[in-house]
Design a protein around this motif. Structure first.
Motif, PDB file in Angstrom:
ATOM      1  N   VAL A 130      88.696 -40.327 -51.745  1.00  0.00           N
ATOM      2  CA  VAL A 130      88.402 -39.299 -52.740  1.00  0.00           C
ATOM      3  C   VAL A 130      87.084 -39.666 -53.405  1.00  0.00           C
ATOM      4  O   VAL A 130      86.929 -40.780 -53.919  1.00  0.00           O
ATOM      5  N   ALA A 131      86.124 -38.741 -53.383  1.00  0.00           N
ATOM      6  CA  ALA A 131      84.805 -38.987 -53.969  1.00  0.00           C
ATOM      7  C   ALA A 131      84.558 -38.001 -55.101  1.00  0.00           C
ATOM      8  O   ALA A 131      84.724 -36.796 -54.940  1.00  0.00           O
ATOM      9  N   ARG A 132      84.164 -38.537 -56.264  1.00  0.00           N
ATOM     10  CA  ARG A 132      83.781 -37.718 -57.403  1.00  0.00           C
ATOM     11  C   ARG A 132      82.254 -37.821 -57.529  1.00  0.00           C
ATOM     12  O   ARG A 132      81.729 -38.883 -57.822  1.00  0.00           O
ATOM     13  N   VAL A 133      81.577 -36.693 -57.289  1.00  0.00           N
ATOM     14  CA  VAL A 133      80.120 -36.675 -57.169  1.00  0.00           C
ATOM     15  C   VAL A 133      79.507 -35.951 -58.362  1.00  0.00           C
ATOM     16  O   VAL A 133      79.976 -34.878 -58.759  1.00  0.00           O
ATOM     17  N   ARG A 134      78.461 -36.546 -58.917  1.00  0.00           N
ATOM     18  CA  ARG A 134      77.673 -35.914 -59.970  1.00  0.00           C
ATOM     19  C   ARG A 134      76.223 -35.816 -59.500  1.00  0.00           C
ATOM     20  O   ARG A 134      75.663 -36.792 -59.025  1.00  0.00           O
ATOM     21  N   LEU A 135      75.642 -34.622 -59.634  1.00  0.00           N
ATOM     22  CA  LEU A 135      74.231 -34.413 -59.310  1.00  0.00           C
ATOM     23  C   LEU A 135      73.460 -34.247 -60.609  1.00  0.00           C
ATOM     24  O   LEU A 135      73.770 -33.364 -61.407  1.00  0.00           O
ATOM     25  N   TYR A 136      72.486 -35.122 -60.829  1.00  0.00           N
ATOM     26  CA  TYR A 136      71.608 -35.038 -61.984  1.00  0.00           C
ATOM     27  C   TYR A 136      70.222 -34.615 -61.510  1.00  0.00           C
ATOM     28  O   TYR A 136      69.797 -35.042 -60.435  1.00  0.00           O
ATOM     29  N   PRO A 137      69.496 -33.819 -62.291  1.00  0.00           N
ATOM     30  CA  PRO A 137      68.099 -33.558 -61.928  1.00  0.00           C
ATOM     31  C   PRO A 137      67.343 -34.880 -61.890  1.00  0.00           C
ATOM     32  O   PRO A 137      67.491 -35.699 -62.799  1.00  0.00           O
ATOM     33  N   GLY A 138      66.577 -35.110 -60.839  1.00  0.00           N
ATOM     34  CA  GLY A 138      65.889 -36.394 -60.729  1.00  0.00           C
ATOM     35  C   GLY A 138      65.025 -36.493 -59.488  1.00  0.00           C
ATOM     36  O   GLY A 138      64.529 -35.494 -58.978  1.00  0.00           O
ATOM     37  N   THR A 139      64.919 -37.740 -58.983  1.00  0.00           N
ATOM     38  CA  THR A 139      63.965 -38.019 -57.908  1.00  0.00           C
ATOM     39  C   THR A 139      64.606 -38.295 -56.555  1.00  0.00           C
ATOM     40  O   THR A 139      63.901 -38.536 -55.589  1.00  0.00           O
ATOM     41  N   GLY A 140      65.926 -38.331 -56.473  1.00  0.00           N
ATOM     42  CA  GLY A 140      66.567 -38.521 -55.182  1.00  0.00           C
ATOM     43  C   GLY A 140      67.259 -39.857 -54.994  1.00  0.00           C
ATOM     44  O   GLY A 140      67.543 -40.237 -53.859  1.00  0.00           O
ATOM     45  N   THR A 141      67.542 -40.596 -56.050  1.00  0.00           N
ATOM     46  CA  THR A 141      68.264 -41.862 -55.892  1.00  0.00           C
ATOM     47  C   THR A 141      69.746 -41.579 -55.707  1.00  0.00           C
ATOM     48  O   THR A 141      70.292 -40.650 -56.300  1.00  0.00           O
ATOM     49  N   VAL A 142      70.391 -42.390 -54.872  1.00  0.00           N
ATOM     50  CA  VAL A 142      71.815 -42.231 -54.591  1.00  0.00           C
ATOM     51  C   VAL A 142      72.516 -43.539 -54.947  1.00  0.00           C
ATOM     52  O   VAL A 142      72.177 -44.596 -54.426  1.00  0.00           O
ATOM     53  N   VAL A 143      73.509 -43.452 -55.841  1.00  0.00           N
ATOM     54  CA  VAL A 143      74.264 -44.619 -56.291  1.00  0.00           C
ATOM     55  C   VAL A 143      75.731 -44.378 -55.980  1.00  0.00           C
ATOM     56  O   VAL A 143      76.296 -43.350 -56.370  1.00  0.00           O
ATOM     57  N   VAL A 144      76.360 -45.320 -55.251  1.00  0.00           N
ATOM     58  CA  VAL A 144      77.772 -45.216 -54.892  1.00  0.00           C
ATOM     59  C   VAL A 144      78.511 -46.390 -55.523  1.00  0.00           C
ATOM     60  O   VAL A 144      78.188 -47.547 -55.233  1.00  0.00           O
ATOM     61  N   ASN A 145      79.468 -46.104 -56.374  1.00  0.00           N
ATOM     62  CA  ASN A 145      80.249 -47.132 -57.086  1.00  0.00           C
ATOM     63  C   ASN A 145      79.350 -48.154 -57.779  1.00  0.00           C
ATOM     64  O   ASN A 145      79.601 -49.353 -57.737  1.00  0.00           O
ATOM     65  N   GLY A 146      78.270 -47.686 -58.375  1.00  0.00           N
ATOM     66  CA  GLY A 146      77.385 -48.558 -59.137  1.00  0.00           C
ATOM     67  C   GLY A 146      76.371 -49.329 -58.321  1.00  0.00           C
ATOM     68  O   GLY A 146      75.608 -50.113 -58.873  1.00  0.00           O
ATOM     69  N   ALA A 147      76.337 -49.162 -57.010  1.00  0.00           N
ATOM     70  CA  ALA A 147      75.395 -49.889 -56.149  1.00  0.00           C
ATOM     71  C   ALA A 147      74.558 -48.885 -55.346  1.00  0.00           C
ATOM     72  O   ALA A 147      75.011 -47.771 -55.080  1.00  0.00           O
ATOM     73  N   PRO A 148      73.346 -49.260 -54.934  1.00  0.00           N
ATOM     74  CA  PRO A 148      72.543 -48.370 -54.085  1.00  0.00           C
ATOM     75  C   PRO A 148      73.286 -48.037 -52.790  1.00  0.00           C
ATOM     76  O   PRO A 148      74.038 -48.864 -52.270  1.00  0.00           O
TER      77      PRO A 148
END
Length: 131
Positions: free
Chosen positions: A17-35
């Motif tokens: 189960v993945a809970r995803v949030r999209l913020y306006p920004g530059t394209g960084t992806v963080v999964v469980n607090g890690a890149p």
């Protein structure tokens, strides 16, 4: 944790189960607090997971923040993919057509089949001996 406006999407795949949030920004992806490079190691899984962003050409417009649990890495990638697609539709309803055409809004219904009694796994039977 930021308090700015975000778009939310929930994705599921197998037991993940993945809970995803999209913020306006530059394209960084963080999964469980890690890149994402440290969590999803297989490049093909990583590319498939980020496909909704590339299909809608928004890979440099949003920062993606994900919390995912349950299942394994393959399930995580599929759950994150669906979550990103749903969050993009929440951000802009115009993306729905292209995401649907690429099959990114459909949840993969395949689950692990239950084990049956008398068998070793779901379908594997003990070795048959004639005499």
């Amino acid at each position: 944790m930021t308090t700015e406006q975000y778009y939310y999407g929930l994705g599921r795949r197998k037991a993940a189960v993945a809970r995803v949030r999209l913020y306006p920004g530059t394209g960084t992806v963080v999964v469980n607090g890690a890149p994402v490079n440290e969590v999803i190691l297989r490049p093909s899984s990583r590319q498939d997971m980020l496909r909704p962003l590339s299909v809608t050409e928004t890979d440099r417009r949003f920062n993606v923040q994900v919390k995912v649990d349950g299942g394994g890495i393959s399930g995580w990638a599929g759950a994150i993919r669906l979550g990103i697609a749903r969050a993009l539709v929440a951000a802009d309803e115009g993306y729905r057509r292209s995401l649907r055409a690429n099959g990114l809004l459909t949840r993969d219904p395949r689950e692990k089949e239950r084990k049956k009694f008398g068998l070793k796994r779901a379908r594997k039977a003990p070795q048959f001996t004639k005499r």
